[in-house]
Design an enzyme around this catalytic site. Structure first.
Site, PDB file in Angstrom:
ATOM      1  N   GLU A 363       0.831  -1.217   0.000  1.00 32.31           N
ATOM      2  CA  GLU A 363       0.000   0.000   0.000  1.00 32.31           C
ATOM      3  C   GLU A 363       0.864   1.266   0.000  1.00 32.31           C
ATOM      4  O   GLU A 363       0.538   2.266   0.634  1.00 32.31           O
ATOM      5  CB  GLU A 363      -1.031  -0.049   1.133  1.00 32.31           C
ATOM      6  CG  GLU A 363      -1.965  -1.244   0.923  1.00 32.31           C
ATOM      7  CD  GLU A 363      -3.252  -1.206   1.679  1.00 32.31           C
ATOM      8  OE1 GLU A 363      -3.717  -0.109   2.025  1.00 32.31           O
ATOM      9  OE2 GLU A 363      -3.818  -2.297   1.910  1.00 32.31           O
TER      10      GLU A 363
HETATM   11  N1  COS Z   1      -6.240  11.882  -3.778  1.00 24.48           N
HETATM   12  C1  COS Z   1      -6.773  12.372  -4.918  1.00 24.48           C
HETATM   13  N2  COS Z   1      -6.045  12.613  -6.018  1.00 24.48           N
HETATM   14  C2  COS Z   1      -4.730  12.355  -5.961  1.00 24.48           C
HETATM   15  C3  COS Z   1      -4.106  11.847  -4.805  1.00 24.48           C
HETATM   16  C4  COS Z   1      -4.928  11.621  -3.686  1.00 24.48           C
HETATM   17  N3  COS Z   1      -4.438  11.118  -2.544  1.00 24.48           N
HETATM   18  N4  COS Z   1      -2.795  11.689  -5.058  1.00 24.48           N
HETATM   19  C5  COS Z   1      -2.587  12.090  -6.323  1.00 24.48           C
HETATM   20  N5  COS Z   1      -3.760  12.484  -6.865  1.00 24.48           N
HETATM   21  C6  COS Z   1      -4.006  13.024  -8.206  1.00 24.48           C
HETATM   22  C7  COS Z   1      -3.183  14.267  -8.468  1.00 24.48           C
HETATM   23  O1  COS Z   1      -3.856  15.421  -8.020  1.00 24.48           O
HETATM   24  C8  COS Z   1      -3.068  14.239  -9.969  1.00 24.48           C
HETATM   25  O2  COS Z   1      -4.255  14.703 -10.564  1.00 24.48           O
HETATM   26  P1  COS Z   1      -4.303  16.056 -11.469  1.00 24.48           P
HETATM   27  O3  COS Z   1      -3.261  15.874 -12.530  1.00 24.48           O
HETATM   28  O4  COS Z   1      -5.712  16.093 -11.970  1.00 24.48           O
HETATM   29  O5  COS Z   1      -3.965  17.166 -10.525  1.00 24.48           O
HETATM   30  C9  COS Z   1      -2.996  12.752 -10.280  1.00 24.48           C
HETATM   31  O6  COS Z   1      -3.564  12.075  -9.172  1.00 24.48           O
HETATM   32  C10 COS Z   1      -1.587  12.259 -10.512  1.00 24.48           C
HETATM   33  O7  COS Z   1      -0.846  12.550  -9.337  1.00 24.48           O
HETATM   34  P2  COS Z   1       0.727  12.740  -9.352  1.00 24.48           P
HETATM   35  O8  COS Z   1       1.128  13.639 -10.461  1.00 24.48           O
HETATM   36  O9  COS Z   1       1.130  13.113  -7.972  1.00 24.48           O
HETATM   37  O10 COS Z   1       1.197  11.258  -9.732  1.00 24.48           O
HETATM   38  P3  COS Z   1       2.599  10.594  -9.676  1.00 24.48           P
HETATM   39  O11 COS Z   1       2.778   9.744 -10.853  1.00 24.48           O
HETATM   40  O12 COS Z   1       3.666  11.606  -9.360  1.00 24.48           O
HETATM   41  O13 COS Z   1       2.460   9.560  -8.439  1.00 24.48           O
HETATM   42  C11 COS Z   1       2.433   8.780  -6.207  1.00 24.48           C
HETATM   43  C12 COS Z   1       2.150   9.927  -7.174  1.00 24.48           C
HETATM   44  C13 COS Z   1       3.886   8.352  -6.237  1.00 24.48           C
HETATM   45  C14 COS Z   1       2.111   9.336  -4.837  1.00 24.48           C
HETATM   46  C15 COS Z   1       1.507   7.583  -6.555  1.00 24.48           C
HETATM   47  O14 COS Z   1       1.848   7.009  -7.792  1.00 24.48           O
HETATM   48  C16 COS Z   1       1.505   6.499  -5.511  1.00 24.48           C
HETATM   49  O15 COS Z   1       0.901   6.632  -4.447  1.00 24.48           O
HETATM   50  N6  COS Z   1       2.179   5.378  -5.801  1.00 24.48           N
HETATM   51  C17 COS Z   1       2.165   4.216  -4.937  1.00 24.48           C
HETATM   52  C18 COS Z   1       0.998   3.361  -5.201  1.00 24.48           C
HETATM   53  C19 COS Z   1       0.904   2.251  -4.214  1.00 24.48           C
HETATM   54  O16 COS Z   1       0.570   2.475  -3.060  1.00 24.48           O
HETATM   55  N7  COS Z   1       1.191   1.035  -4.670  1.00 24.48           N
HETATM   56  C20 COS Z   1       1.067  -0.097  -3.847  1.00 24.48           C
HETATM   57  C21 COS Z   1       0.095  -0.982  -4.510  1.00 24.48           C
HETATM   58  S1  COS Z   1      -1.284  -1.350  -3.614  1.00 24.48           S
HETATM   59  S2  COS Z   1      -0.634  -2.804  -2.453  1.00 24.48           S
END
Ligand code: COS
Length: 380
Positions: A363
């Site tokens: 996660e």
């Molecule tokens: N709630 C709502 N929207 C969100 C958000 C959240 N918590 N986090 C990001 N977003 C939105 C952003 O606002 C953006 O939207 P807009 O372009 O419309 O503004 C979009 O999602 C993309 O976000 P961002 O540019 O930050 O994406 P990145 O590719 O930089 O990735 C991370 C951000 C690294 C934080 C994300 O990919 C992540 O959480 N990765 C891990 C996933 C994970 O937990 N994997 C484990 C698998 S499940 S066991």
């Protein structure tokens, strides 16, 4: 500021503690060895309301708050993190995702069964090359008018073999990047949906982790969650709450190991006295207790923010980052306090140490939590 629990919270915590002691503790070592978890125990957790803790009772849930969720997760995780990961995924990824973003029809059809524990859910985001980099989904969902055709592979899926309902994230329009991603509800048995062999894991060995394959799986359009292109935000919002659950799991693993270490140190004698009387051990206990209390405050704060209706993205990331670090470090200390006995299965702490590691990975790894926290800090 009020740090006390309500009477209802104490009752729920005690019910979870009692269930963990009487139902989960017997056989936990054997389940870890055999990599199994009986359906009977899942059914009992459903009867106690643990599978849909925060879901509205009108959909079969328990209607409790996030604080209750955290308390239940901690108690189950002290004894069996394989049980608590099933609870966490079903509650905060699958049930929450459907309740917050599903249509009324989707809630009636799927949530009502998942919240009671009659059925089990799985959340399918990770891929061989898209775990942390979640926008790089290779699984495709091609729009065919009244349905989608899904192709691809998902990895390390908790409840992968035993779930009935699967929330699957897939790319519909690659040119649109994260705005081209969708989330779908799939059912076990859909033609072309294959479940690969179970993973042989370091920890949480009783939990059921699989690779899933989709070969031209036809999914009706009404099974898409939210508007076209909502899938990535769906995953992010859902994982934000999931991280509170995993933070609580880490807290439970740490406090379970601490309780065992404290008890052992009061019984085991060396150099003519119980080992807790030696400062070398007493100071370890002091550090463990302090670290665990600090983690508990972050976990409770994140749950409280959620209950208040506030944004909890940063709070949940901080809680998971810190509690998982505490779980890893303090389970190692618990093994050390147990000495040679800590290295054998009978004393439970070696299992808790193995179980702790995954809380720094799934996660969202600790490194991903730092991305979320640092972006929040810089944005202000
Ligand atoms: N709630 C709502 N929207 C969100 C958000 C959240 N918590 N986090 C990001 N977003 C939105 C952003 O606002 C953006 O939207 P807009 O372009 O419309 O503004 C979009 O999602 C993309 O976000 P961002 O540019 O930050 O994406 P990145 O590719 O930089 O990735 C991370 C951000 C690294 C934080 C994300 O990919 C992540 O959480 N990765 C891990 C996933 C994970 O937990 N994997 C484990 C698998 S499940 S066991």
């Amino acid at each position: 500021m009020d740090f006390s629990l309500t009477e209802e919270h104490i009752m729920i915590r005690d019910a979870a503690r009692d269930f963990a002691q009487t139902e989960l503790l017997p056989g936990v070592i054997e389940r870890d060895n055999a990599q199994t978890f009986p359906d009977e125990l899942v059914r009992k957790m459903g009867e106690l309301g643990f599978m849909g803790i925060m879901v509205d009772p009108k959909y079969g849930g328990s209607g409790m708050d996030a604080i209750s969720y955290v308390l239940i997760m901690e108690e189950l995780s002290k004894i069996d993190a394989s049980a608590s990961v099933m609870v966490s995924v079903n509650n905060s990824l699958v049930c929450y995702g459907l309740e917050a973003f599903g249509t009324e029809e989707q809630k009636q059809k799927y949530l009502t069964k998942l919240a009671t524990g009659e059925q089990l859910g799985a959340f399918c985001l990770s891929e061989p090359e898209a775990g942390s980099d979640a926008t790089s989904q290779k699984t495709t969902a091609i729009d065919k008018g009244d349905h989608y055709i899904i192709n691809g592979t998902k990895n390390w899926i908790t409840n992968g073999g035993r779930a009935d309902t699967y929330l699957v994230i897939a790319q519909t329009d690659r040119d649109k990047g994260h705005r081209g991603i969708n989330a779908f509800i799939l059912e076990k048995g859909m033609p072309g949906f294959d479940i690969g062999p179970k993973e042989d894991k370091l920890g949480i060995r009783g939990s059921d982790t699989h690779t899933l394959q989709f070969n031209d799986v036809k999914v009706p359009k009404e099974n898409r969650i939210g508007e076209d292109g909502f899938g990535f935000k769906f995953a992010m919002k859902t994982l934000s709450g999931g991280r509170i659950g995993i933070a609580a799991q880490a807290l439970g693993i740490a406090s379970g190991a601490y309780e065992l270490a404290l008890k052992y140190s009061k019984e085991r004698k060396a150099f003519g006295t119980e080992i807790c009387n030696h400062q070398a051990i007493a100071f370890k206990l002091a550090d463990m207790y302090t670290e665990i209390e600090a983690a508990r405050h972050l976990v409770m704060k994140a749950a409280w923010e959620k209950d208040q209706g506030n944004n909890y993205d940063m709070a949940s990331a901080m809680a998971k980052l810190y509690a998982s670090k505490v779980a890893m470090e303090q389970t190692v200390e618990a093994v050390q306090i147990h000495g040679g006995n800590g290295f054998v299965k009978e004393y439970h702490v070696e299992r808790l140490m193995r179980d702790a590691k995954i809380t720094q990975i799934y996660e969202g790894t600790s490194e991903i939590q730092k991305i979320v926290i640092s972006r929040g800090v810089i944005k202000g």
